[in-house]
Motif scaffolding. Structure first.
Motif, PDB file in Angstrom:
ATOM      1  N   ASN A 171       0.748  -1.115   0.006  1.00 16.86           N
ATOM      2  CA  ASN A 171      -0.132   0.031  -0.007  1.00 16.86           C
ATOM      3  C   ASN A 171       0.965   1.158  -0.040  1.00 16.86           C
ATOM      4  O   ASN A 171       1.709   1.373   0.780  1.00 16.86           O
ATOM      5  CB  ASN A 171      -0.936   0.181   1.244  1.00 16.86           C
ATOM      6  CG  ASN A 171      -1.776   1.164   1.303  1.00 16.86           C
ATOM      7  OD1 ASN A 171      -2.699   1.337   0.470  1.00 16.86           O
ATOM      8  ND2 ASN A 171      -1.923   1.889   2.229  1.00 16.86           N
ATOM      9  N   ALA A 175      -3.766   5.521   0.580  1.00 20.94           N
ATOM     10  CA  ALA A 175      -4.751   4.619  -0.037  1.00 20.94           C
ATOM     11  C   ALA A 175      -5.291   3.640   1.158  1.00 20.94           C
ATOM     12  O   ALA A 175      -5.668   2.452   0.797  1.00 20.94           O
ATOM     13  CB  ALA A 175      -4.353   4.126  -1.013  1.00 20.94           C
ATOM     14  N   THR A 178      -8.908   1.979   0.639  1.00 24.94           N
ATOM     15  CA  THR A 178      -8.820   0.855  -0.392  1.00 24.94           C
ATOM     16  C   THR A 178      -7.961  -0.306  -0.260  1.00 24.94           C
ATOM     17  O   THR A 178      -8.573  -1.343  -0.559  1.00 24.94           O
ATOM     18  CB  THR A 178      -8.081   1.521  -1.587  1.00 24.94           C
ATOM     19  OG1 THR A 178      -9.156   2.901  -1.922  1.00 24.94           O
ATOM     20  CG2 THR A 178      -8.231   0.650  -2.839  1.00 24.94           C
ATOM     21  N   THR A 181      -9.930  -2.498   2.168  1.00 25.72           N
ATOM     22  CA  THR A 181     -11.032  -3.162   1.495  1.00 25.72           C
ATOM     23  C   THR A 181     -10.625  -4.362   0.518  1.00 25.72           C
ATOM     24  O   THR A 181     -11.092  -5.505   0.465  1.00 25.72           O
ATOM     25  CB  THR A 181     -11.840  -2.299   0.466  1.00 25.72           C
ATOM     26  OG1 THR A 181     -12.318  -1.100   1.167  1.00 25.72           O
ATOM     27  CG2 THR A 181     -13.085  -2.974  -0.258  1.00 25.72           C
ATOM     28  N   ILE A 182      -9.531  -4.281  -0.276  1.00 25.75           N
ATOM     29  CA  ILE A 182      -8.980  -5.066  -1.075  1.00 25.75           C
ATOM     30  C   ILE A 182      -8.417  -6.334  -0.134  1.00 25.75           C
ATOM     31  O   ILE A 182      -8.646  -7.584  -0.407  1.00 25.75           O
ATOM     32  CB  ILE A 182      -7.805  -4.613  -1.910  1.00 25.75           C
ATOM     33  CG1 ILE A 182      -8.523  -3.400  -2.970  1.00 25.75           C
ATOM     34  CG2 ILE A 182      -7.286  -5.812  -2.682  1.00 25.75           C
ATOM     35  CD1 ILE A 182      -9.512  -3.998  -3.941  1.00 25.75           C
ATOM     36  N   ILE A 221      -1.118  -0.531  -4.195  1.00 25.83           N
ATOM     37  CA  ILE A 221      -2.340   0.207  -4.147  1.00 25.83           C
ATOM     38  C   ILE A 221      -2.132   1.577  -4.067  1.00 25.83           C
ATOM     39  O   ILE A 221      -1.415   1.881  -2.985  1.00 25.83           O
ATOM     40  CB  ILE A 221      -3.385  -0.490  -3.190  1.00 25.83           C
ATOM     41  CG1 ILE A 221      -3.808  -2.025  -3.244  1.00 25.83           C
ATOM     42  CG2 ILE A 221      -4.538   0.504  -3.010  1.00 25.83           C
ATOM     43  CD1 ILE A 221      -4.517  -2.452  -2.345  1.00 25.83           C
ATOM     44  N   ALA A 271      -7.988   5.073  -5.416  1.00 20.16           N
ATOM     45  CA  ALA A 271      -9.395   5.478  -5.199  1.00 20.16           C
ATOM     46  C   ALA A 271     -10.233   3.978  -5.169  1.00 20.16           C
ATOM     47  O   ALA A 271     -10.123   3.086  -5.926  1.00 20.16           O
ATOM     48  CB  ALA A 271     -10.092   6.329  -6.318  1.00 20.16           C
ATOM     49  N   PRO A 272     -11.248   3.846  -4.236  1.00 19.53           N
ATOM     50  CA  PRO A 272     -12.041   2.685  -4.207  1.00 19.53           C
ATOM     51  C   PRO A 272     -12.501   2.047  -5.564  1.00 19.53           C
ATOM     52  O   PRO A 272     -12.406   0.979  -5.695  1.00 19.53           O
ATOM     53  CB  PRO A 272     -12.882   2.977  -2.962  1.00 19.53           C
ATOM     54  CG  PRO A 272     -12.511   4.066  -2.277  1.00 19.53           C
ATOM     55  CD  PRO A 272     -11.747   4.960  -3.279  1.00 19.53           C
ATOM     56  N   ALA A 275     -10.034   0.813  -8.182  1.00 20.18           N
ATOM     57  CA  ALA A 275      -9.546  -0.304  -7.520  1.00 20.18           C
ATOM     58  C   ALA A 275     -10.282  -1.683  -7.496  1.00 20.18           C
ATOM     59  O   ALA A 275      -9.839  -2.384  -7.972  1.00 20.18           O
ATOM     60  CB  ALA A 275      -8.949  -0.162  -6.048  1.00 20.18           C
ATOM     61  N   LEU A 276     -11.666  -1.515  -7.142  1.00 24.20           N
ATOM     62  CA  LEU A 276     -12.457  -2.411  -7.080  1.00 24.20           C
ATOM     63  C   LEU A 276     -12.884  -2.971  -8.699  1.00 24.20           C
ATOM     64  O   LEU A 276     -12.890  -4.324  -8.939  1.00 24.20           O
ATOM     65  CB  LEU A 276     -13.577  -2.080  -6.499  1.00 24.20           C
ATOM     66  CG  LEU A 276     -13.860  -1.894  -4.871  1.00 24.20           C
ATOM     67  CD1 LEU A 276     -15.127  -1.471  -4.572  1.00 24.20           C
ATOM     68  CD2 LEU A 276     -13.481  -3.509  -4.571  1.00 24.20           C
TER      69      LEU A 276
END
Length: 368
Positions: A171, A175, A178, A181-182, A221, A271-272, A275-276
């Motif tokens: 990371n 971020a 994000t 989350t990942i 990320i 950014a979420p 990235a998703l």
């Protein structure tokens, strides 16, 4: 402010081919049940029948159904001998094929009479009724879930063979949401995850964290853009990575895909939403191949309204299920409220202009 983009964009199919080239399933490992959840089953043990013999499913009197024909409270049927009482879980006595409730049999000293009929199998747990002989704990290539763990525990299986790719996440500061989350998605998918935060946003600090010696896949990320503070691409180059920066994917255009030696790498935007999107479009297919996973489930429903897309760039639409249709929530750009509401996502190929209202589409579920 409009984000600057790399000078050229690599088609999504090309980026995916770069990642998948030469990649095969990782070797299976045996894990304790609690650690195997979410991992992909590999070489599942075949279980013995459970129960191994007919057992009483309820507390009551063990009898033979054919001997009880015509019995009722108005016409009690005398028994020539006292029946056998069984507790739930007891093996059924020889010759008995049903269990009557306590109140269905009247006992007075050495005499007994039956007040009800019964069908064969009533109150009985048949041999193999819970687990058939030689059943697997889970289907090979499918995730280990709570149902598989239940079978394993009932059968006294303590460890399971699974495929568990090793993922290293680096990371770039800034971020964190994000990255968390990942990381959560990766662990839920059964990956062995090591998350590391680079000390600074400088290229040298990021490059120092890009260790591929003990991982099957590397994700970065943040820092994948072309702004003054974006140094992830420079860091990858310093580690000798070969990669394509800039994908024909929206959201996710500033991502990158390539390799450090033989290890696939994907650089996710910070950014979420982007990235998703890259996680869905690039990382999941790569993980599925490494884990020898069977195809993911798709749900086929008509669109509630039109979804438009630009030719030349692949786009991902977020969908919510409403009244047996897919309601588009966002296409190309993903606000957080759309991500929170979404039930599924739909990849629109770069050659496609979109889908008309009412047209059925196959969408991947956000959560299987």
């Amino acid at each position: 402010m409009t984000q600057r983009l790399p000078p050229s964009l690599t088609p999504l199919d090309t980026a995916l081919a770069i990642l998948l080239r030469g990649v095969g399933p990782v070797a299976p490992v045996e894990l304790p049940l609690a650690e195997a959840v979410g991992c992909i089953a590999a070489g599942m043990p075949q279980l013995a029948a459970c129960p191994p013999r007919d057992i009483a499913a309820v507390d009551g009197w063990a009898l033979r159904a054919n001997d009880l024909v015509g019995a009722s409270s108005y016409s009690p049927l005398p028994l020539s001998e006292l029946p056998v009482w069984v507790d739930a879980g007891d093996a059924m006595p020889a010759g008995c094929d049903c269990v009557l409730d306590a109140g269905a049999v009247e006992v007075s000293g050495p005499l007994a009479q039956v007040l009800a009929e019964a069908a064969p199998g009533q109150g009985v747990g048949r041999a193999g009724g819970d687990i058939a002989e030689r059943s697997p704990v889970a289907m090979e290539g499918r995730p280990i879930d709570a149902r598989a763990l239940l079978l394993a525990r009932v059968a006294d299986v303590e460890r399971l063979s699974v495929r568990r790719p090793r993922l290293r996440i680096v990371n770039v500061p800034g971020a964190t949401a994000t990255m968390q989350t990942i990381t959560g998605l990766a662990r839920a998918a059964g990956l062995d995850v090591i998350a590391h935060e680079a000390g600074t946003r400088e290229a040298a600090s990021i490059a120092e964290a890009l260790d591929v010696s003990a991982c099957d896949l590397l994700l970065t990320i943040g820092g994948s853009g072309v702004g003054r503070a974006d140094a992830a691409m420079t860091a990858l180059a310093q580690r000798g990575a070969e990669f394509a920066h800039g994908l024909a994917l929206q959201p996710g255009r500033t991502a990158a895909a390539g390799r450090v030696g033989k290890v696939p790498i994907v650089a996710l935007p910070g950014a979420p939403g982007p990235a998703l999107a890259v996680w869905f479009a690039l990382v999941l297919p790569l993980i599925d191949k490494m884990a020898a996973r069977q195809p993911r489930r798709q749900v086929f429903l008509p669109l509630a309204r039109k979804v438009a897309s630009s030719v030349g760039i692949a786009e991902i639409a977020l969908l919510a299920e409403e009244h047996k249709t897919w309601m588009p929530l966002a296409v190309g750009e993903w606000p957080l409220h759309a991500i929170a509401r979404a039930d599924a996502w739909l990849l629109i190929p770069a050659s496609h202009e979109g889908f008309a209202a009412g047209e059925p589409v196959d969408a991947y579920l956000m959560r299987e």
